[in-house]
Design an enzyme around this catalytic site. Sequence first.
Site, mmCIF file in Angstrom:
data_model
loop_
_atom_site.group_PDB
_atom_site.id
_atom_site.type_symbol
_atom_site.label_atom_id
_atom_site.label_comp_id
_atom_site.label_asym_id
_atom_site.label_seq_id
_atom_site.Cartn_x
_atom_site.Cartn_y
_atom_site.Cartn_z
ATOM 1 N N TYR A 164 0.828 -1.201 0.000
ATOM 2 C CA TYR A 164 0.000 0.000 0.000
ATOM 3 C C TYR A 164 0.872 1.266 0.000
ATOM 4 C CZ TYR A 164 -3.674 3.131 1.927
ATOM 5 O OH TYR A 164 -4.565 4.143 2.155
ATOM 6 N N LYS A 168 0.874 4.075 -2.820
ATOM 7 C CA LYS A 168 0.415 5.410 -2.431
ATOM 8 C C LYS A 168 1.463 6.483 -2.719
ATOM 9 C CE LYS A 168 -3.791 5.227 -0.987
ATOM 10 N NZ LYS A 168 -4.816 5.677 -1.961
HETATM 11 P P1 NAI Z 1 -13.540 3.191 1.730
HETATM 12 O O1 NAI Z 1 -13.276 1.725 1.655
HETATM 13 O O2 NAI Z 1 -14.676 3.648 2.530
HETATM 14 O O3 NAI Z 1 -13.689 3.737 0.279
HETATM 15 C C1 NAI Z 1 -13.040 3.181 -0.831
HETATM 16 C C2 NAI Z 1 -14.043 2.893 -1.858
HETATM 17 O O4 NAI Z 1 -13.401 2.446 -3.058
HETATM 18 C C3 NAI Z 1 -15.002 1.769 -1.486
HETATM 19 O O5 NAI Z 1 -16.319 2.218 -1.534
HETATM 20 C C4 NAI Z 1 -14.715 0.671 -2.506
HETATM 21 O O6 NAI Z 1 -15.850 -0.074 -2.893
HETATM 22 C C5 NAI Z 1 -14.150 1.456 -3.657
HETATM 23 N N1 NAI Z 1 -13.343 0.651 -4.517
HETATM 24 C C6 NAI Z 1 -12.428 -0.281 -4.172
HETATM 25 N N2 NAI Z 1 -11.895 -0.829 -5.278
HETATM 26 C C7 NAI Z 1 -12.438 -0.218 -6.327
HETATM 27 C C8 NAI Z 1 -12.253 -0.351 -7.710
HETATM 28 N N3 NAI Z 1 -11.386 -1.211 -8.223
HETATM 29 N N4 NAI Z 1 -12.961 0.440 -8.510
HETATM 30 C C9 NAI Z 1 -13.888 1.298 -8.030
HETATM 31 N N5 NAI Z 1 -14.099 1.444 -6.710
HETATM 32 C C10 NAI Z 1 -13.383 0.691 -5.890
HETATM 33 O O7 NAI Z 1 -12.200 3.866 2.221
HETATM 34 P P2 NAI Z 1 -11.801 5.387 2.500
HETATM 35 O O8 NAI Z 1 -11.183 5.408 3.797
HETATM 36 O O9 NAI Z 1 -12.907 6.297 2.236
HETATM 37 O O10 NAI Z 1 -10.639 5.589 1.453
HETATM 38 C C11 NAI Z 1 -10.705 6.451 0.364
HETATM 39 C C12 NAI Z 1 -9.321 6.657 -0.174
HETATM 40 O O11 NAI Z 1 -8.554 7.353 0.784
HETATM 41 C C13 NAI Z 1 -8.553 5.394 -0.460
HETATM 42 O O12 NAI Z 1 -7.773 5.561 -1.628
HETATM 43 C C14 NAI Z 1 -7.683 5.220 0.721
HETATM 44 O O13 NAI Z 1 -6.527 4.463 0.442
HETATM 45 C C15 NAI Z 1 -7.366 6.656 1.026
HETATM 46 N N6 NAI Z 1 -6.942 6.894 2.389
HETATM 47 C C16 NAI Z 1 -7.829 6.841 3.413
HETATM 48 C C17 NAI Z 1 -7.402 7.066 4.696
HETATM 49 C C18 NAI Z 1 -8.369 7.117 5.817
HETATM 50 O O14 NAI Z 1 -7.950 7.475 6.928
HETATM 51 N N7 NAI Z 1 -9.616 6.790 5.607
HETATM 52 C C19 NAI Z 1 -5.982 7.286 5.013
HETATM 53 C C20 NAI Z 1 -5.167 7.397 3.861
HETATM 54 C C21 NAI Z 1 -5.650 7.172 2.603
#
Ligand code: NAI
Length: 733
Positions: A164, A168
Amino acid sequence: MSVPLTFAGKVVLITGAGGGLGREYALAFGQRGASVVVNDLGGDIKGGGKSSAAADKVVEEIKSKGGKAVANYDSVEDGEKVVQTALDAFGRIDIVVNNAGILRDRSFGRTSDLDWDLIHRVHLRGSFMVTRAAWNHMKNQKFGRIIMTSSAAGIYGNFGQANYSAAKLGLLGLANTLAIEGQKYNIHCNTIAPTAGSRLTETVMPPDLLESLKAEYVAPLVLWLSHDQCQENGGLFEAGAGWIGKLRWERSQGRIVRHKSQGMSPEAVRDQWDNICDFTNATKPASINESLATLVEVLSRVETGEKISPNPTGATAAPGPSLLDAVGKKLPEMTFSYSHLQCILYALGVGMSTKEDDHLKFLYEGHEDFSCLPTFGVVTSMGALMGGGLASLPGLDFTRLLHGEQYLELFKPLPTSGTLTNQATIADVLDKGSGAIILLDVHTYSGKELLCYNQYSLFIVGAGGFGGKRASAKAVSTVEPPKRAPDTVVTEATTRDQAALYRLSGDWNPLHIDPSFAAMGGFKAPILHGLCSFGFAARHVMKHYANNDVFRFKSMKVRFVKPVMPGQSLETSMWKEGNRIHIECKVKETGAVVLSGAYVDLHAAADDTPDILPEANGLKSELVFAEIGRRIKDIGTELVKKVNAVFGWEITEGGRTVAQWTIDLKTGAGALHKGPYSGKTDVTFTVSDEDFMDVVQGKLNPQKAFFAGKLKVRGNIMLSQKLEVILKDHAKL
Ligand code: NAI
């Protein structure tokens, strides 16, 4: 009130917007008038499964609030299809927020190919595929805003997230280049590292924190960066809890470790390592041009070989500035902290030994007259020569630098511990034809008090011929000894490890320890530090002409003529001319002169001038002692019982003892009397009349005075506490 930011007419695509952060962005954009494409594959957090429900729900939410939205259920890996949904539904694409993500956390050793590939496919390749599909549309319309979603795990690393973290931070690299390529088309690309409670973080964060770190605290940053008013491009931002911060690169000044003739070696890298990693005066390069310009500058400096800057500062640094430009330049202020350990280490380094009884006071911190050798004054100023000091001068080739002469002047004996400040100035630069001489003046302070002054004469081989003057009024000159035979000659052997020991006082030049380095410099073995011989010679003078009384050392000047090999014997010839002791030092085995034109100036001994102990000399301390006398009489025997000690006082003025007092609270006989005690005092204080008054009046803390060297204590230091009984309440004096 400022104008609200709206997105009317703009089409925004948010990947992974079926939940978490993406959903929050989608709702916020929808609310502010954007047409929103809600993409979400609807799988689980590890990348398995598929469902349209997540995206549909968000689309419904936006629509229910009067917004415009459409769902897309493709994986971001099918970027073309995702973008096509935007084009089909709204006819354009303006903003892409790459947000979709999954996690497959594993410790590195257990990371499978699939763990690695899936993470890269969704985060890095997915962002690439979607962004590329939108790119030409943005280019053609001359507007685009792209957000990449990185992570603190990528920026800082995080256990169990190797796959990851790599993906990232890969996104940051991608964004850096898109920012450059997109700039002229008004396509801006920025990167965020958000922190918010979501299903991705619920396994790593406690529930309370998860609840408080709301996704809605990140969304406003994404909206601003996506707005056409925002000119930010290529930035990296951390955001969470309502806080936003920007990150950038910092680069140390660095060091050139390659030389045209000597090439480059890992040893040179090792020896410069601390400097390479020192962030003093660090730069903040923001483009690859700045990086390249530095290298080009280094190449030319190494090639011309004449003025290799130890600190390339990028394209802005003038190539090969003249040394003359440095005259009057103040070097960054440096502090030097030491304890009794350094004083003792230095004393050993310049050949002191417990074999000699009178050396003990320089080698044992518990000695009643523990003192710091006066020539330690060169060590306290050394920092000015090292990294960040003289090394910060552009155009100075350190490999050609020879220590030519040294002058040291003490304004009072050095304390045996303390934190001192060095202020260094390039006093002058002289042109000697074959080389240049830099006169480096270093003033060393304890607080505001000037303790000592050093003048380094540094000879830079091959740097002459720039049309500068040959002499300077600022230079402290050497003085040749009288023609007659010396009054005293002392011979003393150095040890095989003399240089190995001396260097521990802070002169780390490998020339003095590393045989291969010495060979590169043309020496058959590592040589002794010139300042080590300087210390030996000073000791010889102090022992034979000043009874090792550190109060008598005033100043010393030497010219370094030839090197001494550790193990050789030093022969110091001395001539006394008033308070000046001329010195010449030779290597006994070879007869080669190593220190010439040298001298030590001494303060006159107190017993040379008995007339300076006046009867009534208007000292302020007289008053206090008179009062002390009255008090002792009043409380007499009680005090004797309580204190049971004899205190001696030496009151000084201008570094000389001008009055002596004894308070006898042991036998009670005489109690207070002026003059030295017939027997041995339990503790003796030496302090100037002024400092004494400051202490008594509570203006100067006695402990601080002690550490600053203003108050010297000989004997049982613990007894000083009892003095409080006597001195208390004297503020009214
Ligand atoms: P989340 O899991 O709630 O949202 C991610 C969404 O992406 C999910 O709804 C999932 O279904 C969708 N997804 C996964 N694979 C996919 C694909 N191949 N095509 C289309 N959609 C797909 O997670 P969150 O926390 O909202 O994360 C959002 C972004 O922020 C991610 O890229 C994550 O790595 C990044 N991030 C989040 C952090 C946090 O504290 N929540 C920290 C650092 C980064």
